[in-house]
Design an enzyme around this catalytic site. Structure first.
Site, mmCIF file in Angstrom:
data_model
loop_
_atom_site.group_PDB
_atom_site.id
_atom_site.type_symbol
_atom_site.label_atom_id
_atom_site.label_comp_id
_atom_site.label_asym_id
_atom_site.label_seq_id
_atom_site.Cartn_x
_atom_site.Cartn_y
_atom_site.Cartn_z
ATOM 1 N N PRO A 19 0.789 -1.226 0.000
ATOM 2 C CA PRO A 19 0.000 0.000 0.000
ATOM 3 C C PRO A 19 0.824 1.279 0.000
ATOM 4 C CG PRO A 19 -0.881 -1.555 1.591
ATOM 5 C CD PRO A 19 0.379 -2.160 1.049
ATOM 6 N N ASN A 20 0.389 2.229 -0.811
ATOM 7 C CA ASN A 20 0.919 3.597 -0.890
ATOM 8 C C ASN A 20 2.252 3.717 -1.611
ATOM 9 O OD1 ASN A 20 -1.233 4.949 0.580
ATOM 10 N ND2 ASN A 20 -0.483 3.833 2.359
ATOM 11 N N ARG A 43 5.703 12.374 -2.319
ATOM 12 C CA ARG A 43 5.747 12.861 -0.938
ATOM 13 C C ARG A 43 6.856 12.176 -0.180
ATOM 14 N NH1 ARG A 43 -0.551 13.608 0.580
ATOM 15 N NH2 ARG A 43 -0.935 14.771 -1.291
ATOM 16 N N TYR A 56 11.942 8.503 1.641
ATOM 17 C CA TYR A 56 11.863 7.491 0.578
ATOM 18 C C TYR A 56 12.565 7.880 -0.726
ATOM 19 C CZ TYR A 56 8.333 5.596 3.732
ATOM 20 O OH TYR A 56 7.683 5.098 4.829
ATOM 21 N N ASN A 64 8.277 -5.774 -0.957
ATOM 22 C CA ASN A 64 8.184 -4.588 -0.102
ATOM 23 C C ASN A 64 6.704 -4.460 0.228
ATOM 24 O OD1 ASN A 64 8.068 -2.210 1.235
ATOM 25 N ND2 ASN A 64 9.417 -1.085 -0.148
ATOM 26 N N ALA A 84 3.348 -0.911 4.759
ATOM 27 C CA ALA A 84 2.845 -1.024 6.136
ATOM 28 C C ALA A 84 2.308 -2.426 6.444
ATOM 29 C CB ALA A 84 1.766 0.023 6.390
ATOM 30 N N GLU A 133 12.814 -9.869 1.667
ATOM 31 C CA GLU A 133 12.062 -8.729 2.191
ATOM 32 C C GLU A 133 12.842 -7.457 1.859
ATOM 33 O OE1 GLU A 133 11.436 -8.896 6.425
ATOM 34 O OE2 GLU A 133 10.550 -6.886 6.499
ATOM 35 N N HIS A 165 12.979 -3.087 1.939
ATOM 36 C CA HIS A 165 12.487 -1.772 2.372
ATOM 37 C C HIS A 165 13.425 -0.688 1.883
ATOM 38 C CE1 HIS A 165 9.498 -3.611 4.897
ATOM 39 N NE2 HIS A 165 10.431 -4.407 5.364
ATOM 40 N N ARG A 222 13.173 3.604 12.884
ATOM 41 C CA ARG A 222 12.008 4.494 12.866
ATOM 42 C C ARG A 222 11.087 4.171 14.045
ATOM 43 N NH1 ARG A 222 9.716 4.479 6.954
ATOM 44 N NH2 ARG A 222 8.614 6.282 7.791
HETATM 45 O O1 CA2 Z 1 10.879 1.692 3.787
HETATM 46 C C1 CA2 Z 1 10.017 1.030 3.186
HETATM 47 O O2 CA2 Z 1 10.192 0.597 2.049
HETATM 48 C C2 CA2 Z 1 8.654 0.791 3.843
HETATM 49 O O3 CA2 Z 1 8.224 -0.514 3.477
HETATM 50 C C3 CA2 Z 1 7.723 1.851 3.288
HETATM 51 C C4 CA2 Z 1 6.340 1.796 3.921
HETATM 52 C C5 CA2 Z 1 6.429 1.814 5.443
HETATM 53 O O4 CA2 Z 1 5.139 1.643 6.011
HETATM 54 C C6 CA2 Z 1 7.343 0.707 5.956
HETATM 55 O O5 CA2 Z 1 7.432 0.822 7.372
HETATM 56 C C7 CA2 Z 1 8.738 0.841 5.350
HETATM 57 C C8 CA2 Z 1 5.496 3.009 3.487
HETATM 58 C C9 CA2 Z 1 5.279 3.077 2.017
HETATM 59 C C10 CA2 Z 1 4.447 4.297 1.709
HETATM 60 O O6 CA2 Z 1 5.209 5.142 0.878
HETATM 61 C C11 CA2 Z 1 4.818 6.428 0.698
HETATM 62 C C12 CA2 Z 1 5.480 7.120 -0.283
HETATM 63 C C13 CA2 Z 1 5.153 8.432 -0.517
HETATM 64 C C14 CA2 Z 1 4.159 9.062 0.220
HETATM 65 C C15 CA2 Z 1 3.490 8.351 1.203
HETATM 66 C C16 CA2 Z 1 3.822 7.031 1.446
#
Ligand code: CA2
Length: 160
Positions: A13-14, A21, A26, A77, A80, A101, A103, A110
């Site tokens: 997701p996302n 953002r 990221y 990946n 969440a 896995e 990330h 974090r």
């Molecule tokens: O670091 C990673 O790759 C994560 O899997 C990214 C997830 C986070 O929940 C994990 O803890 C770590 C979040 C992905 C959402 O990405 C966004 C990108 C731009 C704007 C909002 C969210």
């Protein structure tokens, strides 16, 4: 011609919002950029790459089920869902090949709730904290895991 092994890359997701953002966490690459990097790396190793992104856990479960007996390895990946996706965990358990896995950030540096992963305990390997370069490193790792052992060697090595 023998078909090339398929690596399935799953994005949770996302992750479709990457590049729009939170660039400090990221980076500025889009998901398309990162999938392109993974695909080019796979190609250099003689592997094909498929990619599925979904904001819905069930879609990712379906993709894992569809990979069984068809794909050589998974790179996941789960975003969440990493931290609470129990049905994704159960689906991943049924996959017979290597599971990496992945990330972009390092979840362990974090918030506390990101420290738990339902994927890590069943993963073959984990790549985290390298930013977008992790997509290249994860595929390099998969190629290593899929490489047949040299003739005459055993699982543990040949010096015993
Ligand atoms: O670091 C990673 O790759 C994560 O899997 C990214 C997830 C986070 O929940 C994990 O803890 C770590 C979040 C992905 C959402 O990405 C966004 C990108 C731009 C704007 C909002 C969210």
């Amino acid at each position: 011609m023998t078909p090339r092994p398929i690596v399935l890359l799953l994005s949770g997701p996302n992750l479709n919002l990457l590049g729009e953002r939170q660039p400090l966490i990221y980076g500025s690459a889009t998901l398309d950029d990162l999938v392109g990097l993974a695909r080019a790396t796979a190609d250099a190793h003689g592997l094909d790459l498929e990619h599925v992104q979904s904001n819905h856990e069930g879609d990712l479960v379906d993709a894992v089920q569809g990979a069984r007996g068809r794909c050589a390895a998974l790179v996941v990946n789960a975003a969440a869902l990493t931290h609470y996706g129990r049905s994704l965990h159960d689906a991943l358990l049924t996959f017979e090949g290597p599971l990496v896995e992945l990330h972009i950030s390092n979840p362990h540096s974090r918030e506390e709730w990101r420290h738990e992963s339902v994927v890590s305990p069943i993963a073959t390997a984990v790549v985290a904290g390298f930013g977008g370069a992790g997509y290249r490193l994860a595929i390099d790792g998969v190629a290593e895991l899929l490489r047949p052992p040299p003739a005459g060697s055993t699982e543990e090595g040949s010096d015993r």
